[in-house]
Design a protein around this motif. Structure first.
Motif, short mmCIF file in Angstrom:
data_model
loop_
_atom_site.label_atom_id
_atom_site.label_comp_id
_atom_site.label_asym_id
_atom_site.label_seq_id
_atom_site.Cartn_x
_atom_site.Cartn_y
_atom_site.Cartn_z
N UNK A 178 0.82 -1.23 -0.06
CA UNK A 178 -0.11 -0.03 -0.05
C UNK A 178 1.26 0.99 -0.17
N UNK A 179 0.83 1.54 -1.44
CA UNK A 179 1.78 3.47 -1.05
C UNK A 179 1.26 4.02 0.10
N UNK A 180 0.34 4.73 0.58
CA UNK A 180 -0.37 5.34 1.93
C UNK A 180 0.05 5.01 2.97
N UNK A 181 0.63 3.10 2.98
CA UNK A 181 0.90 2.85 4.76
C UNK A 181 2.41 2.72 3.93
N UNK A 182 2.70 3.09 3.16
CA UNK A 182 4.74 2.75 2.97
C UNK A 182 4.57 4.49 2.84
N UNK A 183 4.16 5.26 2.62
CA UNK A 183 4.40 6.77 2.49
C UNK A 183 4.54 6.83 4.49
N UNK A 184 3.35 6.67 5.71
CA UNK A 184 3.04 6.38 6.88
C UNK A 184 4.68 6.08 7.26
N UNK A 185 4.74 4.75 6.63
CA UNK A 185 6.54 4.64 7.14
C UNK A 185 7.34 5.62 6.93
N UNK A 186 7.72 5.97 5.80
CA UNK A 186 8.59 6.54 5.38
C UNK A 186 8.47 8.19 6.44
N UNK A 187 7.10 8.64 6.63
CA UNK A 187 7.17 9.83 7.42
C UNK A 187 7.47 9.81 8.86
N UNK A 188 6.78 8.37 9.47
CA UNK A 188 7.14 8.45 10.68
C UNK A 188 8.83 8.53 10.83
N UNK A 189 9.36 7.54 10.32
CA UNK A 189 11.24 7.29 10.64
C UNK A 189 12.26 8.84 10.28
N UNK A 190 11.73 8.77 9.04
CA UNK A 190 12.18 10.49 8.66
C UNK A 190 12.59 11.51 9.85
N UNK A 191 13.65 12.22 10.06
CA UNK A 191 13.33 13.67 11.01
C UNK A 191 13.74 14.22 10.72
N UNK A 192 13.98 14.12 9.79
CA UNK A 192 15.27 15.80 8.70
C UNK A 192 14.45 16.96 8.83
N UNK A 193 14.43 17.94 9.00
CA UNK A 193 13.20 19.16 8.68
C UNK A 193 13.30 20.52 7.17
N UNK A 194 14.90 19.43 6.70
CA UNK A 194 14.88 20.36 4.55
C UNK A 194 13.70 18.97 4.16
#
Length: 300
Positions: A178-194
């Motif tokens: 699921x692209x939605x779940x993959x994106x959610x995982x990515x947003x959770x793990x990424x900490x950069x503010x750039x």
């Protein structure tokens, strides 16, 4: 033109080498040194994390130009064929052992593992210390996934994978990819503010996070990822060990990383501030600098 915040296009070239493990064809990228300045530098064999493939480690590869670096796709992920049996820690450890032999790597080899790859690399190092000279673990899995303050996130992930396993094949695969779940995982793990770097990280996960052979592979690998830790074999690691941890890692707490370092007979722990579980994406140059310094002092 590279968007602001995103890394420059990867420029290092590799030979694509194949070898056979348990009757299956496996694939490894073999990057020769990109400079003559590092004569005598040891080769580095890298093991990527859960649901990834070799692409996830390319920024660290590029930041270590003096070394020959070999990065396989784990069986069942990327271009790696699924194994005939279960895809558990024992199977992946055996895969790394076979790869080191099939690719002709000697005992001067440095073994690096990121995230789930840290479990695989540490278990290989504990079982076969004669095969490598040093061990580097990036975002090491220092404590069981279902323990600690982030256990609720791991439990939610476990329910997700159990649901994917319980559904019929087609909807189960759709849920896993699921692209939605993959994106959610990515947003959770990424900490950069750039924002540019965040978009690039999300693009990497969109492109490679669902590149697995079938549902059995990803479910087996998930179970493996929550069933073992580096801590399980820490006391058996007889070589110099570098631990590169992250201040904001949601999967391995700083307290857990410090406890892990105390259990390893010969360990150095470095903590990168302001980053989470994506050191390989957010701070690859910093991680590479720590690795080079460690190897210049400790590699023999």
């Amino acid at each position: 033109m590279t968007p602001p915040g995103a890394p420059a296009p990867f420029s290092r070239t590799a030979a694509v080498r194949s070898f056979t493990v348990d009757g299956t064809v496996q694939v490894c990228r073999d990057f020769p040194p990109a400079t003559d300045a590092g004569a005598g530098a040891p080769p580095i064999f890298m093991v990527h994390g859960f649901r990834g493939d070799h692409h996830g480690l390319l920024r660290i590869v590029e930041a270590l130009p003096c070394h020959r670096i070999l990065v396989p796709d784990l069986p069942g992920f990327g271009a790696g064929a699924a194994l005939p049996g279960p895809h558990d820690v024992a199977a992946y450890t055996a895969f790394v052992r076979a790869a080191l032999g099939n690719l002709g790597l000697g005992p001067d080899t440095v073994l690096l593992g990121h995230s789930f790859g840290s479990i695989i690399a540490s278990h290989l190092a504990a079982q076969s210390p004669e095969l490598i000279s040093a061990l580097v673990l990036v975002n090491p899995i220092c404590e069981p996934a279902l323990e600690g303050p982030k256990g609720i996130t791991s439990k939610a992930a476990e329910l997700y994978y159990r649901l994917a396993a319980a559904l019929p094949e087609k909807p189960g695969m759709a849920l896993l990819r699921s692209p939605v779940i993959v994106r959610g995982m990515s947003m959770l793990m990424a900490k950069t503010k750039d924002p540019g770097l965040r978009r690039w990280i999300h693009g990497q996960h969109d492109a490679y996070f669902s590149a697995f052979a079938d549902r059995r592979v990803v479910l087996d690998a998930f179970r493996a990822s929550i069933s073992a830790t580096v801590r399980d074999v820490a006391g058996q690691l007889a070589m110099p060990v570098l631990l590169i941890a992250a201040e904001r890692d949601d999967i391995g707490s700083l307290a857990g990383q410090r406890r892990l370092a105390e259990l390893v007979p010969d360990a150095e722990l470095h903590v990168l501030p302001g980053v989470g579980h994506l050191v390989h994406y957010e701070k690859p140059a910093e991680a590479a600098g720590i690795i080079e310094d460690f190897l210049s002092r400790r590699h023999s």
